[in-house]
Design a protein around this motif. Structure first.
Motif, mmCIF file in Angstrom:
data_model
loop_
_atom_site.group_PDB
_atom_site.id
_atom_site.type_symbol
_atom_site.label_atom_id
_atom_site.label_comp_id
_atom_site.label_asym_id
_atom_site.label_seq_id
_atom_site.Cartn_x
_atom_site.Cartn_y
_atom_site.Cartn_z
ATOM 1 N N LYS A 1 29.302 -17.821 -47.924
ATOM 2 C CA LYS A 1 29.048 -16.137 -48.187
ATOM 3 C C LYS A 1 30.215 -15.504 -48.668
ATOM 4 C CE LYS A 1 24.799 -15.287 -46.087
ATOM 5 N NZ LYS A 1 24.219 -14.946 -44.680
ATOM 6 N N LEU A 2 31.478 -15.935 -48.031
ATOM 7 C CA LEU A 2 32.540 -15.290 -48.444
ATOM 8 C C LEU A 2 33.210 -15.582 -49.919
ATOM 9 C CD1 LEU A 2 34.745 -15.486 -45.201
ATOM 10 C CD2 LEU A 2 33.824 -13.553 -46.315
ATOM 11 N N ALA A 3 32.491 -16.777 -50.435
ATOM 12 C CA ALA A 3 32.977 -17.056 -51.972
ATOM 13 C C ALA A 3 32.435 -16.336 -52.791
ATOM 14 C CB ALA A 3 32.784 -18.442 -52.071
ATOM 15 N N LYS A 4 31.390 -15.564 -52.494
ATOM 16 C CA LYS A 4 30.876 -14.452 -53.439
ATOM 17 C C LYS A 4 31.463 -13.229 -53.591
ATOM 18 C CE LYS A 4 26.314 -16.337 -53.434
ATOM 19 N NZ LYS A 4 25.177 -16.498 -52.073
ATOM 20 N N PRO A 5 32.104 -13.061 -54.943
ATOM 21 C CA PRO A 5 32.754 -11.810 -55.087
ATOM 22 C C PRO A 5 31.912 -10.462 -54.785
ATOM 23 C CG PRO A 5 32.985 -13.023 -57.076
ATOM 24 C CD PRO A 5 31.933 -13.727 -56.128
ATOM 25 N N LYS A 6 30.596 -10.632 -54.808
ATOM 26 C CA LYS A 6 29.858 -9.361 -54.565
ATOM 27 C C LYS A 6 29.815 -9.172 -53.176
ATOM 28 C CE LYS A 6 25.080 -8.207 -55.307
ATOM 29 N NZ LYS A 6 23.713 -8.844 -54.931
ATOM 30 N N PHE B 1 39.280 -12.047 -47.877
ATOM 31 C CA PHE B 1 38.945 -10.936 -49.072
ATOM 32 C C PHE B 1 39.487 -11.836 -50.594
ATOM 33 C CE2 PHE B 1 40.510 -8.151 -45.852
ATOM 34 C CZ PHE B 1 39.229 -7.955 -45.183
ATOM 35 N N PHE B 2 39.582 -13.055 -50.403
ATOM 36 C CA PHE B 2 40.039 -13.862 -51.743
ATOM 37 C C PHE B 2 39.073 -13.963 -52.709
ATOM 38 C CE2 PHE B 2 38.127 -17.082 -48.808
ATOM 39 C CZ PHE B 2 37.418 -17.620 -49.733
ATOM 40 N N ALA B 3 37.816 -14.049 -52.621
ATOM 41 C CA ALA B 3 36.947 -14.425 -53.637
ATOM 42 C C ALA B 3 37.155 -13.512 -54.769
ATOM 43 C CB ALA B 3 35.304 -14.475 -53.128
ATOM 44 N N SER B 4 36.850 -12.239 -54.806
ATOM 45 C CA SER B 4 37.000 -11.404 -55.733
ATOM 46 C C SER B 4 38.298 -11.571 -56.659
ATOM 47 C CB SER B 4 36.750 -9.952 -55.654
ATOM 48 O OG SER B 4 37.871 -9.691 -54.592
ATOM 49 N N LYS B 5 39.513 -11.862 -55.848
ATOM 50 C CA LYS B 5 40.616 -11.906 -56.837
ATOM 51 C C LYS B 5 40.750 -13.496 -57.512
ATOM 52 C CE LYS B 5 44.968 -10.019 -56.988
ATOM 53 N NZ LYS B 5 45.938 -9.436 -56.438
ATOM 54 N N ALA B 6 40.016 -14.512 -56.691
ATOM 55 C CA ALA B 6 40.373 -15.616 -57.104
ATOM 56 C C ALA B 6 39.571 -15.996 -58.442
ATOM 57 C CB ALA B 6 39.945 -16.766 -56.262
ATOM 58 N N PHE C 1 35.728 -6.162 -61.474
ATOM 59 C CA PHE C 1 34.911 -4.804 -60.847
ATOM 60 C C PHE C 1 35.008 -4.823 -59.278
ATOM 61 C CE2 PHE C 1 30.901 -2.959 -59.453
ATOM 62 C CZ PHE C 1 31.196 -1.580 -59.745
ATOM 63 N N ASN C 2 34.640 -5.983 -58.789
ATOM 64 C CA ASN C 2 34.448 -6.029 -57.208
ATOM 65 C C ASN C 2 35.678 -5.763 -56.776
ATOM 66 O OD1 ASN C 2 31.769 -6.477 -56.512
ATOM 67 N ND2 ASN C 2 31.719 -8.226 -57.642
ATOM 68 N N TYR C 3 36.919 -6.378 -57.356
ATOM 69 C CA TYR C 3 38.205 -6.250 -56.874
ATOM 70 C C TYR C 3 38.700 -4.907 -57.063
ATOM 71 C CZ TYR C 3 43.314 -6.232 -56.788
ATOM 72 O OH TYR C 3 44.585 -6.091 -56.537
ATOM 73 N N GLY C 4 38.205 -4.276 -58.259
ATOM 74 C CA GLY C 4 38.464 -2.899 -58.240
ATOM 75 C C GLY C 4 38.160 -1.894 -57.362
#
Lengths: 197, 223
Positions: free
Chosen positions: A9-14, B184-189, B123-126
């Motif tokens: 779940k944490l791997a989804k940017p959303k 909080f890595f996913a958006s940036k990775a 966008f999510n990182y923003g």
């Protein structure tokens, strides 16, 4: 829940902004029970609340003394040795502000009053580097936004892929309109035929 | 904790009014390494990716155009300079400003990419970067209100009160979000899974260095 499912779940940017907002909220709520008290020994001294109002000063609560370019005002930086002529414009007010403060005892509490000289000293003298950085953040965002709008948003009609896509879309649209017209035509004709018979 | 125990002997200061930059062997090393990387990135050309297509015998080339290359290189160099500045700053508020500058530049570097997944995570990182300004600047403001100073040299000599700890925790959360560290890595990775490698790498590099420096700053403030 298995830990693997949680990681997925944490791997989804959303999900990340939501998680961040949630943890920020938790810490802010914990912050409500932390004892908060203002340290009176501040970088830029302020008189106690109501003190200047009780004294009846015209520009209360912003009176920090000093005569512009003659006598330094009451201002206390971290490193006074780096800003030798500090305090010289603390007391500066524009001619309009001088006039209003001479006729009204409430100038300091009105919306158009601000400690102009003092803010200039903090922004451009003692903390000038911060001001440069702040405006460079703004400049960078403008550079990014304007580059994108000039090269993509405004330039869209010259993009080959976009043109191909547009042409394809236009053909599809006109085909669809034509088939619509044809279908309606056939329907209307059938209706007319039924009525005639 | 003292400067000397963390960063080695004080070699000198750069005085800019109330903002005093400190030069210790530790910060100078980080500064020099980052500037070196920035020079390398400024001189190099971007890589090209080849995307294989499933079930067919054709590959597509993901290339960075000339115009986009120039824009990206400019932003990458500024990003390197900004993170190098964060390495030698001796002022808490100054550090948060450098951090915010790095955040906006990170989005800018990938903003011209034409891959939806990359833009989506950018966008999510923003969104996170926008939210981060509250804990970053709020944390610095709370520390200022509690101690009456923003200078790291003075802060390192002061005992930490609960209010300072709250400010430091807020700042830490802001730094974690802005530099994209777990969780909080996913958006940036996902953001730098695109072509144009050396410029994209500065996104990763800047957050790495800033985390190291942030640990030092938090130790100075709290101990």
């Amino acid at each position: 829940m298995r830990i693997g499912a949680l990681w997925n779940k944490l791997a989804k940017p959303k999900n990340i902004p939501r998680l961040f907002a949630f943890s920020l909220g938790i810490i802010l709520i914990i912050g409500l029970i932390v004892p908060l008290a203002l340290n009176p020994d501040q970088l830029y001294v302020r008189p106690a609340p109501q003190e200047q109002v009780d004294e009846g000063l015209a520009i209360a609560p912003y009176d920090r003394g000093g005569v512009p370019l003659k006598e330094p005002g009451n201002i206390d930086p971290q490193y006074p040795e780096n800003a030798e002529s500090l305090g010289m414009i603390t007391g500066y007010m524009s001619p309009l502000a001088e006039f209003v403060s001479s006729i009204s005892p409430y100038f300091g509490t009105s919306i158009y009053s601000s400690p102009g000289g003092l803010i200039d000293e903090i922004l451009y003298y003692t903390r000038g580097f911060d001001t440069i950085l702040e405006s460079s953040i703004l400049m960078m965002s403008f550079i990014i936004a304007s580059w994108l709008s000039i090269n993509y948003t405004m330039n869209r009609k010259n993009d080959e892929d976009e043109i191909k896509k547009d042409v394809k879309k236009a053909i599809d649209d006109s085909n669809r309109v034509a088939s619509h017209v044809k279908a309606n035509d056939a329907k209307a004709r059938a209706k007319q035929l039924r009525r005639d018979n | 904790m003292d400067f000397v125990t963390l960063g080695g002997n004080l070699l000198g200061t750069i005085r800019l009014g109330d903002i005093v930059l400190y030069l210790t062997p530790f910060s100078l090393f980080l500064f020099a390494v980052l500037l070196g990387f920035t020079v390398l990135i400024g001189l190099s050309k971007p890589e090209t990716q080849v995307e294989a297509t499933m079930h067919y015998l054709n590959n597509t080339e993901v290339k960075v155009g000339q115009k986009e290359l120039k824009q990206r290189r400019f932003l990458a160099v500024i990003c390197g300079i900004a993170s190098a500045g964060a390495m030698i700053t001796g002022d808490l508020f100054n550090f948060t400003l450098f951090m915010a500058l790095v955040g906006i530049l990170n989005i800018g570097i990938v903003s011209a990419v034409k891959q939806t997944s990359v833009l989506d995570s950018a966008f999510n990182y923003g969104l996170i970067a926008m939210m981060c300004s509250l804990p970053l600047f709020g944390g610095a403001a709370i520390i200022l209100a509690a101690t009456g100073t923003l200078s790291l040299a003075v802060l390192s000599q002061m005992p930490a009160s609960p209010m300072v700890v709250l400010g430091a925790v807020l700042m830490l959360l802001g730094i974690l979000g802005e530099s994209g560290v777990a969780p909080f890595f996913a958006s940036k990775a996902e953001m730098f899974r695109t072509a144009g490698s050396p410029y994209i790498v500065i996104i990763h590099l800047s957050s790495l260095f800033i985390i190291v420096r942030a640990v030092e700053i938090l130790l100075l403030v709290l101990w």
